[in-house]
Design an enzyme around this catalytic site. Structure first.
Site, short mmCIF file in Angstrom:
data_model
loop_
_atom_site.label_atom_id
_atom_site.label_comp_id
_atom_site.label_asym_id
_atom_site.label_seq_id
_atom_site.Cartn_x
_atom_site.Cartn_y
_atom_site.Cartn_z
N ASP A 19 11.64 2.60 4.48
CA ASP A 19 10.51 2.87 3.61
C ASP A 19 9.67 1.60 3.44
O ASP A 19 10.20 0.54 3.09
CB ASP A 19 11.02 3.32 2.24
CG ASP A 19 9.89 3.51 1.25
OD1 ASP A 19 9.30 4.59 1.23
OD2 ASP A 19 9.59 2.54 0.51
N TYR A 47 2.95 -3.36 0.34
CA TYR A 47 4.04 -4.32 0.48
C TYR A 47 3.67 -5.48 1.40
O TYR A 47 4.32 -6.52 1.38
CB TYR A 47 5.31 -3.67 1.01
CG TYR A 47 5.88 -2.55 0.19
CD1 TYR A 47 5.42 -2.25 -1.09
CD2 TYR A 47 6.88 -1.75 0.72
CE1 TYR A 47 5.95 -1.19 -1.81
CE2 TYR A 47 7.43 -0.71 -0.01
CZ TYR A 47 6.95 -0.43 -1.27
OH TYR A 47 7.48 0.62 -1.98
N LYS A 85 3.15 4.37 2.76
CA LYS A 85 2.36 4.93 1.66
C LYS A 85 0.93 4.43 1.70
O LYS A 85 0.68 3.27 1.99
CB LYS A 85 3.00 4.55 0.33
CG LYS A 85 4.42 5.02 0.19
CD LYS A 85 5.06 4.37 -1.03
CE LYS A 85 6.55 4.40 -0.92
NZ LYS A 85 7.08 3.36 -0.02
N HIS A 110 0.85 6.21 -2.72
CA HIS A 110 1.59 5.27 -3.55
C HIS A 110 1.14 5.41 -5.00
O HIS A 110 -0.03 5.30 -5.30
CB HIS A 110 1.33 3.84 -3.06
CG HIS A 110 2.48 2.93 -3.28
ND1 HIS A 110 2.60 1.76 -2.59
CD2 HIS A 110 3.58 3.00 -4.06
CE1 HIS A 110 3.70 1.15 -2.95
NE2 HIS A 110 4.31 1.90 -3.85
#
Length: 111
Positions: free
Chosen positions: A46, A51, A76, A109
């Site tokens: 994931d 990120y 996401k 997200h």
């Protein structure tokens, strides 16, 4: 063992119950983190655009020793993506950064 267990989604796709979350893993460290996770049995990775490690995650998936279809990858869209056109651009960017051919599950997200 939970690493071998899956859920079946409504479209018939199987998703591993447990996945490696890569939040707070730097891009340059994500490659080895993914390889190590796959080595111990993870089959779900994931990540997210937010990120900042999609490139490293993708490299880890490409070089982990498994066929692409053996690793389930989730990423996401940033919650700021409010239009269809923005979403298309963001998905294309994630596909390019990951460089793994396809994304198994794309989420919004923090919708």
């Amino acid at each position: 063992m939970i690493l071998n267990e899956t859920y079946t989604l409504s479209n018939g796709l199987e998703i591993p119950k447990l996945g490696l979350g890569t939040w707070f893993i730097d891009d340059d460290k994500a490659v080895q983190a993914v390889r190590d996770a796959v080595e111990i049995g993870y089959r779900h990775i994931d990540t997210a655009e937010a990120y900042g490690n999609e490139r490293g995650v993708g490299e880890g998936v490409r070089t982990c020793g498994l066929k692409r279809e053996e690793v389930f990858v989730t990423t996401k869209l940033a919650t700021e993506m409010k239009t269809y056109d923005d979403a298309v651009i963001a998905i294309d960017e994630s596909l390019a950064k990951l460089d793994i051919g396809y994304i198994d599950l794309m989420l919004i997200h923090c919708p």
